[in-house]
Enzyme design. Structure first.
Site, PDB file in Angstrom:
ATOM      1  N   GLU A   1       8.034  14.422   8.387  1.00  0.00           N
ATOM      2  CA  GLU A   1       7.089  13.414   7.925  1.00  0.00           C
ATOM      3  C   GLU A   1       5.930  13.276   8.899  1.00  0.00           C
ATOM      4  O   GLU A   1       4.764  13.256   8.520  1.00  0.00           O
ATOM      5  CB  GLU A   1       7.804  12.074   7.766  1.00  0.00           C
TER       6      GLU A   1
ATOM      7  N   GLU B   1       3.798   0.944   2.195  1.00  0.00           N
ATOM      8  CA  GLU B   1       4.719  -0.151   1.918  1.00  0.00           C
ATOM      9  C   GLU B   1       4.543  -1.297   2.918  1.00  0.00           C
ATOM     10  O   GLU B   1       5.501  -1.856   3.451  1.00  0.00           O
ATOM     11  CB  GLU B   1       6.154   0.394   1.852  1.00  0.00           C
TER      12      GLU B   1
ATOM     13  N   ASP C   1       0.823  -1.204   0.000  1.00  0.00           N
ATOM     14  CA  ASP C   1       0.000   0.000   0.000  1.00  0.00           C
ATOM     15  C   ASP C   1       0.864   1.263   0.000  1.00  0.00           C
ATOM     16  O   ASP C   1       2.083   1.202  -0.194  1.00  0.00           O
ATOM     17  CB  ASP C   1      -0.954  -0.018   1.199  1.00  0.00           C
TER      18      ASP C   1
END
Length: 373
Positions: A326, A178, A175
């Site tokens: 992130e 990963e 996905d």
């Protein structure tokens, strides 16, 4: 979903600083763009350094294109086109195998990330992911339409991406995150759908027919209690699912509304959005890019107050130099797992160019981005 209305004055306060962060986001992306056009995922993070993803890069290019930097976004698309044209023979072999009814091994599929010169890289990765190829088709078509560019510039890569997706779209794969190669992921199918719908007026391949098959498949297996699910056979949601509404248009109406509601209910905390409830990566923090994705959807749906809430939350996560990470650890879902990831890969990636690209998209959607000439 709310009717469109002007955001409250308190939400507009400090808009100049939000615009400054958009300018800084553009500068960070441009600073780190490789001379060949690739956008590195993160310039210093150990596991990402030296690699470019079609997934990250496609959204980053969309932000840069919206900002008005046509040259930078076009150089990224030039890079992706060169990389994909270099995979023509590999895709021809995969298409021929599919036509014979064969099922090639996952290891025979195209990679999900590339070195800046278009190679696979020397270290192992979770490579069989199809979402980025659909995302790139959507991104390059959208960029060309926005700025009146000729798609023929990227025709070779477009044809490779379309042929690849038509051949392998219905296979289980990793996905967005990963993970879980054994499943068929709704967000992955949404990205393929969005790319094939975008490119369908410009190709003789059966892109529209495959997109229709994706919609039928998701309607049958990817909806629970009225909302999209993380993968077929679960009731769980994922922070990437809003992309199936905007920009990829897989669902609309009540299913779209229920999906955004479910993601907000399960994963949004004070404007920051988690990936999924079972996330243990760095403890399962809140992701900048997912907050922007949900905000983007809210803005398009008319909930401007909600979109501004997400934009302001993102801006609050920038460090003194304007770098967006992130994810952030303010509300960890599984705090006990954070230290093991720090020991393995170091501190969280910052700056993450995808985070900055998504900030540019949301800032543009809300009308505060300075447009370059």
């Amino acid at each position: 979903m709310k009717d469109e209305q002007a955001p409250a004055p308190s939400l507009r306060s400090g808009a100049g600083k939000l615009k400054d962060l958009a300018d800084r986001s553009h500068a960070i992306i441009i600073e780190h763009q490789d001379v060949g056009g690739a956008y590195p995922a993160a310039p210093t993070f150990s596991a990402y350094k030296g690699y470019a993803w079609l997934r990250d890069g496609s959204f980053t290019a969309e932000g840069i294109s919206r900002y008005g930097d046509v040259a930078s976004a076009s150089r990224f698309h030039d890079w992706a086109d060169r990389v994909l044209r270099g995979r023509r023979a590999q895709v021809d072999d995969l298409c021929a195998a599919a036509a014979r009814g064969e099922v090639p091994a996952d290891s025979a599929m195209l990679p999900t990330r590339f070195t800046f010169d278009g190679a696979d890289g020397s270290d192992p990765w979770w490579d069989f992911q199809t979402d980025g190829y659909g995302m790139w088709l959507w991104s390059v078509v959208t960029h060309a339409a926005r700025h009146g560019l000729d798609l023929e510039r990227w025709r070779g890569g477009i044809d490779v991406a379309v042929d690849y997706l038509v051949a392998v779209w219905d296979r289980p794969c990793y996905d967005w995150w990963e993970e879980h190669v054994e499943h068929r992921h709704v967000s992955t199918l949404g990205a393929i759908h969005g790319g094939l719908v975008a490119i369908s007026p410009y190709t003789s391949a059966p892109a529209s027919a495959v997109a229709a098959s994706i919609r039928e498949l998701v309607d049958a297996h990817g909806i629970h209690d009225g909302h999209l699910t993380k993968w077929f056979g679960t009731s769980a949601v994922d922070g990437s699912l809003p992309a199936c509404v905007v920009p990829f248009g897989l669902v609309s109406g009540s299913t779209a509304a229920a999906t955004l509601t479910a993601v907000a209910r399960e994963l949004d905390v004070d404007g920051g959005v988690h990936r999924f409830r079972a996330d243990v990566f760095y403890g399962g923090g809140q992701w900048i890019l997912l907050s922007a994705l949900l905000g983007w959807n809210l803005a398009v749906a008319g909930d401007v107050d909600g979109a501004w809430r997400h934009l302001r939350w993102i801006a609050a996560q920038a460090d003194a130099d304007g770098n967006l990470p992130e994810q952030v650890p303010h509300h960890l879902l599984h705090p006990g797992s954070r230290d093991e990831w720090i020991a393995r890969w170091g501190t969280v990636a910052s700056p993450l160019l995808w985070s900055h690209g998504m900030y540019l998209i949301l800032a543009d959607e809300l009308g505060i981005t300075r447009k370059a000439d």
